[in-house]
Motif scaffolding. Structure first.
Motif, PDB file in Angstrom:
ATOM      1  N   VAL A 218      95.367 -23.705   4.175  1.00 29.03           N
ATOM      2  CA  VAL A 218      94.408 -23.123   4.297  1.00 29.03           C
ATOM      3  C   VAL A 218      93.528 -22.290   3.299  1.00 29.03           C
ATOM      4  O   VAL A 218      94.068 -21.934   2.179  1.00 29.03           O
ATOM      5  N   THR A 219      92.396 -22.796   3.346  1.00 33.73           N
ATOM      6  CA  THR A 219      91.278 -22.010   2.213  1.00 33.73           C
ATOM      7  C   THR A 219      90.573 -20.934   2.820  1.00 33.73           C
ATOM      8  O   THR A 219      90.610 -20.641   4.094  1.00 33.73           O
ATOM      9  N   GLU A 220      89.555 -20.566   2.106  1.00 30.30           N
ATOM     10  CA  GLU A 220      88.768 -19.468   2.666  1.00 30.30           C
ATOM     11  C   GLU A 220      88.031 -20.092   3.738  1.00 30.30           C
ATOM     12  O   GLU A 220      87.694 -19.286   4.653  1.00 30.30           O
ATOM     13  N   HIS A 221      87.584 -21.301   3.877  1.00 27.00           N
ATOM     14  CA  HIS A 221      86.848 -21.630   5.095  1.00 27.00           C
ATOM     15  C   HIS A 221      87.517 -22.791   5.832  1.00 27.00           C
ATOM     16  O   HIS A 221      86.874 -23.524   7.005  1.00 27.00           O
ATOM     17  N   HIS A 222      88.611 -23.662   5.354  1.00 26.82           N
ATOM     18  CA  HIS A 222      88.910 -24.916   5.912  1.00 26.82           C
ATOM     19  C   HIS A 222      90.638 -24.444   6.242  1.00 26.82           C
ATOM     20  O   HIS A 222      91.281 -23.765   5.622  1.00 26.82           O
ATOM     21  N   ALA A 223      90.958 -25.481   7.326  1.00 25.90           N
ATOM     22  CA  ALA A 223      92.347 -25.534   7.651  1.00 25.90           C
ATOM     23  C   ALA A 223      92.646 -26.975   7.455  1.00 25.90           C
ATOM     24  O   ALA A 223      91.712 -28.101   7.695  1.00 25.90           O
ATOM     25  N   LEU A 224      93.840 -27.245   6.824  1.00 27.36           N
ATOM     26  CA  LEU A 224      94.331 -28.673   6.659  1.00 27.36           C
ATOM     27  C   LEU A 224      95.702 -29.148   7.071  1.00 27.36           C
ATOM     28  O   LEU A 224      96.435 -28.213   7.109  1.00 27.36           O
ATOM     29  N   TRP A 283      92.269 -23.919  -2.286  1.00 29.57           N
ATOM     30  CA  TRP A 283      91.249 -23.141  -2.376  1.00 29.57           C
ATOM     31  C   TRP A 283      90.113 -24.323  -2.387  1.00 29.57           C
ATOM     32  O   TRP A 283      90.221 -25.448  -2.254  1.00 29.57           O
ATOM     33  N   GLU A 284      88.693 -23.979  -2.384  1.00 25.60           N
ATOM     34  CA  GLU A 284      87.578 -24.925  -2.306  1.00 25.60           C
ATOM     35  C   GLU A 284      86.687 -24.358  -3.505  1.00 25.60           C
ATOM     36  O   GLU A 284      86.531 -23.272  -3.808  1.00 25.60           O
ATOM     37  N   GLU A 285      85.893 -25.608  -4.028  1.00 24.74           N
ATOM     38  CA  GLU A 285      85.028 -25.345  -4.854  1.00 24.74           C
ATOM     39  C   GLU A 285      83.794 -26.237  -4.467  1.00 24.74           C
ATOM     40  O   GLU A 285      83.912 -27.539  -4.694  1.00 24.74           O
ATOM     41  N   GLY A 286      82.795 -25.650  -3.608  1.00 24.29           N
ATOM     42  CA  GLY A 286      81.701 -26.665  -3.306  1.00 24.29           C
ATOM     43  C   GLY A 286      82.308 -27.430  -2.444  1.00 24.29           C
ATOM     44  O   GLY A 286      82.580 -27.141  -1.369  1.00 24.29           O
ATOM     45  N   ASP A 287      81.920 -28.723  -2.652  1.00 21.88           N
ATOM     46  CA  ASP A 287      82.211 -29.714  -1.603  1.00 21.88           C
ATOM     47  C   ASP A 287      83.511 -30.305  -1.825  1.00 21.88           C
ATOM     48  O   ASP A 287      84.216 -31.180  -1.091  1.00 21.88           O
ATOM     49  N   TRP A 320      96.530 -32.219  -4.945  1.00 21.27           N
ATOM     50  CA  TRP A 320      95.727 -33.105  -3.738  1.00 21.27           C
ATOM     51  C   TRP A 320      94.198 -32.633  -3.864  1.00 21.27           C
ATOM     52  O   TRP A 320      93.760 -31.364  -3.859  1.00 21.27           O
ATOM     53  N   THR A 321      93.322 -33.544  -4.107  1.00 18.90           N
ATOM     54  CA  THR A 321      91.858 -33.204  -4.160  1.00 18.90           C
ATOM     55  C   THR A 321      91.250 -33.903  -2.779  1.00 18.90           C
ATOM     56  O   THR A 321      91.126 -35.231  -2.862  1.00 18.90           O
ATOM     57  N   PHE A 322      90.488 -33.342  -2.203  1.00 22.14           N
ATOM     58  CA  PHE A 322      89.657 -33.801  -0.992  1.00 22.14           C
ATOM     59  C   PHE A 322      88.213 -33.512  -1.416  1.00 22.14           C
ATOM     60  O   PHE A 322      87.537 -32.560  -1.529  1.00 22.14           O
ATOM     61  N   ASP A 323      87.382 -34.560  -1.250  1.00 23.89           N
ATOM     62  CA  ASP A 323      86.119 -34.732  -1.553  1.00 23.89           C
ATOM     63  C   ASP A 323      85.258 -34.812  -0.175  1.00 23.89           C
ATOM     64  O   ASP A 323      85.171 -35.804   0.350  1.00 23.89           O
ATOM     65  N   LEU A 324      84.963 -33.507   0.253  1.00 22.08           N
ATOM     66  CA  LEU A 324      84.117 -33.575   1.472  1.00 22.08           C
ATOM     67  C   LEU A 324      82.788 -34.159   1.447  1.00 22.08           C
ATOM     68  O   LEU A 324      82.205 -34.730   2.556  1.00 22.08           O
ATOM     69  N   ALA A 325      82.082 -34.363   0.374  1.00 18.33           N
ATOM     70  CA  ALA A 325      80.787 -35.112   0.346  1.00 18.33           C
ATOM     71  C   ALA A 325      80.768 -36.592  -0.047  1.00 18.33           C
ATOM     72  O   ALA A 325      80.027 -37.211  -0.055  1.00 18.33           O
ATOM     73  N   GLY A 326      82.212 -36.949  -0.434  1.00 19.70           N
ATOM     74  CA  GLY A 326      82.191 -38.357  -0.643  1.00 19.70           C
ATOM     75  C   GLY A 326      82.400 -39.339   0.426  1.00 19.70           C
ATOM     76  O   GLY A 326      82.529 -38.914   1.503  1.00 19.70           O
ATOM     77  N   ASN A 327      82.246 -40.729   0.106  1.00 16.92           N
ATOM     78  CA  ASN A 327      82.265 -41.602   1.074  1.00 16.92           C
ATOM     79  C   ASN A 327      83.761 -42.178   1.356  1.00 16.92           C
ATOM     80  O   ASN A 327      84.174 -42.767   2.396  1.00 16.92           O
TER      81      ASN A 327
END
Length: 462
Positions: A218-224, A283-287, A320-327
């Motif tokens: 869990v981050t400030e705005h997301h659940a995984l 945690w999250e940083e931008g996208d 683990w890094t998740f790029d929410l803006a990536g393809n």
């Protein structure tokens, strides 16, 4: 004990149950800081009767161990979690339920009865002490007496053992797996509970496949939600094969969604086959979302699908890094440490936020077992690692951080751990300066007997 019990490694040594419920005033050596006030609660499997035939460590009755600290003194109390399973077996004076709920090895007397064990995690929320496990309602207990209060039905169904509490809002986020009419299914739930214990929402969804989804992030705005190939199968269990087994060909997936969104918005990312029992923090940083996790190449403690023994494995800290803006839906994996470990923890005040300090139980021997003979501290800013190694076969529990004061900086406080003294076959509560663990404990509260190896613990400011 019968022959099966003697040869089962999870019923021997310090895995073996302690069946007395006790109250002790503990002898203190060194100094327990007067600013440390509250209780460390720990929990683990402790079968009240010798299991017949198959037994898995995860299937023992829950027992809560409370270390109550005040004015430099420590009192200890332990009690069974008196679940309906515990009560039924207590009534009949013998073990009735199959390992991990396996219907093939369950006594007819227990068929159709509640089999929860409440043995995996114990924490405070909304003024309640909750004992949790993989597949049942949270079980409430009195924080001071450890008296059993019964299942907390406010969650409207099963909840797994690893909820997350937002340090800013006090909201509890949680999930469940194996949800639905059929056990060992791919059904899952995601829910949110308000700081006062009332249910905000509960939603159901289907995972890519049925598995032991032990923990989530869990981050400030997301659940995984990690869906990893320690698979679950009722069909397999009914054939006498393992209900949970390692099947790497299934691959590894992580579902990502906003905390306040509908589960239909889940986006599934993927990674090479692996297993994670416990994340450190996310945690999250931008996208981008970052999750630091203890990653295994294969799932330990469980067999392969054909029933053959699984491989030994150890976990190491991975990002683990998740790029929410990536393809791409691929998860980027970055190693963070080369020391085997488990049970990673941060200062609870930075959970869901970027952290600097991390602690975990470690195994410097490389033996790839669940026994941890050291405690490690990582400073993510400087890259410096400190390790406190135990001697003579001594083993540590999960380390738990306690803040020095409400406004103390992140990591400024104490680290608590329960240490099994192998030569004396008893346990101690050890207190460390959290950012200087290498110098060893500053205070120890000595137990007259042992605390069996368990799973999780948490601190409560009572």
């Amino acid at each position: 004990m019968d022959g099966d019990v003697r040869i089962n490694p999870y019923l021997a040594g310090n895995f073996a149950p302690v069946r007395s419920e006790d109250d002790f005033d503990l002898k203190v050596t060194g100094e327990i800081p007067t600013g440390l006030r509250g209780a460390l609660f720990r929990i683990g499997p402790n079968p009240q009767f010798d299991p017949k035939g198959d037994y898995h460590w995860f299937g023992g009755d829950g027992m809560v161990h409370g270390f109550y600290v005040e004015d430099g003194k420590v009192r200890y109390r332990n009690r069974y979690v008196r679940t309906p399973k515990w009560e039924l077996e207590h009534e009949h004076g013998r073990h009735l339920f199959g390992a991990m709920g396996n219907p093939m090895t369950t006594d007819p007397l227990a068929m159709g009865n509640e089999g929860g064990v409440a043995n995996t995690n114990v924490l405070m929320h909304a003024g309640k002490l909750l004992a949790l496990e993989e597949a049942h309602h949270p079980f409430a207990m009195d924080a001071r007496t450890l008296e059993s209060r019964g299942y907390d039905r406010a969650f409207k169904g099963k909840v797994t053992a690893h909820p997350k509490i937002d340090p800013k809002t006090g909201e509890m986020l949680w999930f469940a797996y194996g949800v639905g009419e059929m056990p060992l299914s791919a059904g899952m739930s995601y829910g949110r509970t308000a700081p006062d214990g009332t249910l905000i929402s509960r939603q159901d969804f289907q995972a890519p496949f049925a598995c032991m989804a032990h923990d989530f992030m869990v981050t400030e705005h997301h659940a995984l939600f990690p869906i990893l190939p320690l698979t679950a199968s009722l069909e397999r269990a009914m054939k006498g094969l393992p209900p949970f087994a390692w099947e790497p060909d299934k691959g590894a997936y992580v579902g990502v969604m906003r905390r306040d969104a509908d589960v239909s918005t889940l986006r599934w990312f993927n990674a090479p086959a692996c297993y994670v029992f416990h994340p450190l923090n996310s945690w999250e940083e931008g996208d981008k979302i970052y999750c630091d996790v203890m990653r295994y190449n294969v799932a330990p403690l469980f067999p392969k699908a054909d029933g053959s023994a699984g491989d030994k494995a150890a976990a190491r800290l991975m990002r683990w890094t998740f790029d929410l803006a990536g393809n791409s839906d691929a998860i980027i994996e970055t190693p963070l440490d080369d020391l085997d470990g488990e049970f990673p923890r941060v200062d609870p005040r930075v959970e869901t936020l970027k952290h600097r300090h991390a602690w975990y139980a470690a195994d410097p021997t490389g033996a790839k077992t669940v026994r941890q003979g050291a405690i490690a501290h990582l400073d993510m800013t400087t890259g410096k690692r400190q390790v406190y190694e135990l001697n003579g076969g001594d083993q540590t529990s999960e380390p738990v951080f306690v803040k020095r004061s409400a406004d103390a900086a992140e990591g400024d406080g104490w680290l608590t751990a329960v240490i099994w003294r192998a030569a004396e076959n008893r346990s101690d509560l050890a207190v460390f300066e959290a950012r200087d663990i290498a110098k060893g404990p500053i205070g120890i509260a000595e137990m007259p007997r042992r605390v069996p190896f368990g799973f999780h613990g948490n601190w409560a400011d009572l």
